[in-house]
Enzyme design. Sequence first.
Site, PDB file in Angstrom:
ATOM      1  N   THR A 134       0.828  -1.197   0.000  1.00  0.00           N
ATOM      2  CA  THR A 134       0.000   0.000   0.000  1.00  0.00           C
ATOM      3  C   THR A 134       0.866   1.252   0.000  1.00  0.00           C
ATOM      4  O   THR A 134       2.086   1.175  -0.214  1.00  0.00           O
ATOM      5  CB  THR A 134      -1.030  -0.051   1.154  1.00  0.00           C
ATOM      6  OG1 THR A 134      -1.934   1.041   1.001  1.00  0.00           O
ATOM      7  CG2 THR A 134      -0.385   0.021   2.519  1.00  0.00           C
ATOM      8  N   LYS A 163       3.497   1.221  -3.996  1.00  0.00           N
ATOM      9  CA  LYS A 163       2.969   0.382  -5.083  1.00  0.00           C
ATOM     10  C   LYS A 163       3.814   0.463  -6.357  1.00  0.00           C
ATOM     11  O   LYS A 163       3.954  -0.528  -7.066  1.00  0.00           O
ATOM     12  CB  LYS A 163       1.523   0.767  -5.399  1.00  0.00           C
ATOM     13  CG  LYS A 163       0.565   0.340  -4.306  1.00  0.00           C
ATOM     14  CD  LYS A 163      -0.864   0.706  -4.623  1.00  0.00           C
ATOM     15  CE  LYS A 163      -1.739   0.367  -3.425  1.00  0.00           C
ATOM     16  NZ  LYS A 163      -3.149   0.619  -3.640  1.00  0.00           N
TER      17      LYS A 163
HETATM   18  P1  ATR Z   1      -1.116   5.980  -4.271  1.00  0.00           P
HETATM   19  O1  ATR Z   1      -0.208   4.838  -4.569  1.00  0.00           O
HETATM   20  O2  ATR Z   1      -2.058   5.694  -3.133  1.00  0.00           O
HETATM   21  O3  ATR Z   1      -1.818   6.486  -5.474  1.00  0.00           O
HETATM   22  P2  ATR Z   1       0.711   8.231  -4.420  1.00  0.00           P
HETATM   23  O4  ATR Z   1       1.413   7.639  -5.608  1.00  0.00           O
HETATM   24  O5  ATR Z   1       1.533   8.850  -3.334  1.00  0.00           O
HETATM   25  O6  ATR Z   1      -0.178   7.141  -3.681  1.00  0.00           O
HETATM   26  O7  ATR Z   1      -0.345   9.302  -5.012  1.00  0.00           O
HETATM   27  C1  ATR Z   1      -1.091  10.131  -4.181  1.00  0.00           C
HETATM   28  C2  ATR Z   1      -2.037  10.998  -5.024  1.00  0.00           C
HETATM   29  O8  ATR Z   1      -2.756  11.878  -4.139  1.00  0.00           O
HETATM   30  C3  ATR Z   1      -1.335  11.916  -6.013  1.00  0.00           C
HETATM   31  O9  ATR Z   1      -2.174  12.093  -7.130  1.00  0.00           O
HETATM   32  C4  ATR Z   1      -1.204  13.207  -5.225  1.00  0.00           C
HETATM   33  O10 ATR Z   1      -1.048  14.370  -6.004  1.00  0.00           O
HETATM   34  P3  ATR Z   1       0.439  14.815  -6.502  1.00  0.00           P
HETATM   35  O11 ATR Z   1       0.770  13.909  -7.648  1.00  0.00           O
HETATM   36  O12 ATR Z   1       0.268  16.222  -6.906  1.00  0.00           O
HETATM   37  O13 ATR Z   1       1.346  14.639  -5.324  1.00  0.00           O
HETATM   38  C5  ATR Z   1      -2.534  13.239  -4.525  1.00  0.00           C
HETATM   39  N1  ATR Z   1      -2.544  14.090  -3.335  1.00  0.00           N
HETATM   40  C6  ATR Z   1      -2.012  13.820  -2.124  1.00  0.00           C
HETATM   41  N2  ATR Z   1      -2.244  14.823  -1.268  1.00  0.00           N
HETATM   42  C7  ATR Z   1      -2.941  15.772  -1.965  1.00  0.00           C
HETATM   43  C8  ATR Z   1      -3.489  17.055  -1.635  1.00  0.00           C
HETATM   44  N3  ATR Z   1      -3.367  17.583  -0.399  1.00  0.00           N
HETATM   45  N4  ATR Z   1      -4.159  17.729  -2.592  1.00  0.00           N
HETATM   46  C9  ATR Z   1      -4.301  17.213  -3.844  1.00  0.00           C
HETATM   47  N5  ATR Z   1      -3.805  16.007  -4.226  1.00  0.00           N
HETATM   48  C10 ATR Z   1      -3.141  15.300  -3.297  1.00  0.00           C
END
Ligand code: ATR
Length: 279
Positions: free
Chosen positions: A60, A64
């Site tokens: 998770t 991933k």
């Molecule tokens: P996962 O494997 O669960 O998808 P991840 O690869 O870390 O985890 O991706 C997290 C997603 O949540 C991304 O799209 C991230 O946006 P960024 O690519 O701009 O980082 C988004 N995300 C996380 N926190 C956010 C926030 N406060 N506002 C908008 N998008 C957010």
Amino acid sequence: MRCGIIGRTLAHSISPVFQNAAFEALGIDARYERWETEPEGLADLVASLRDPDALGANVTVPYKEDVAALVDALQGDAALTGAVNTIVRRGEQIEGHNTDVVGFQRALAGVLGDAPAGRCVVVGAGGAARGVVLALSRCGAKEIAVVNRTIERAIALCDDLARAAGIALMPLPLDEVGRALQAAQVVVNATSVGMAHGPDDGRSPIDGALLRPGMLVCDIVANPVETPLLRAAAKAGARTLGGLPMLVEQGAASFELWTGREAPRSVMYDAAERAMAGA
Ligand code: ATR
């Protein structure tokens, strides 16, 4: 045998609860544990799954995509998305799989039935969003707008998945989400915004004023059961789908890969719902 979930912060993960309930229900001698690691420990932890007492693991946030480079082979949807949520040991080899795709497909089908997903908006462009986009494309999506805070990641996702999805994928910056939502029938939050105990606990990734009756609003965040986005969606008269069915369905598909047995889904749903009610 041992099995577990790999991630950075797992104190609130309910996967151990419903996976152990499934092992017990089928009389399988296996334990599902929480395997928290910092990035420096990830490669060793994944390599330890080649040991003969390991069944495999779930993966998770935030590993991933990193794990895709650490397994011996990528299978099916893991190869298509570049994201691994399930590791399976076969002899001395470890394989990367992605059951998030089929998990979200089954959860969505539970609400849509045979109706096509139509015009869709996915917020987020990480590993979870990749799985959601592929699942939507298999549930009759006509086109998908991929909206992300970091536009470069949305562009990369659309480039990488265009062929596998076989429909139009359009990258958009987060400030254009309103425009994308005007024509949308299905909206999915695939970010971690709204997740309990996380940095964006209590927040919605989409302004509730942009939601309308007739939309189906989905959240992959399973904790809390009613996220701020889902609360806003219900208030706007939209239909909602929470993250719990996807969580249990991806886990059931992982269980079947590890054990070769049909997952006891009702046992898993009951255990997950009880755990959330007590959370
Ligand atoms: P996962 O494997 O669960 O998808 P991840 O690869 O870390 O985890 O991706 C997290 C997603 O949540 C991304 O799209 C991230 O946006 P960024 O690519 O701009 O980082 C988004 N995300 C996380 N926190 C956010 C926030 N406060 N506002 C908008 N998008 C957010």
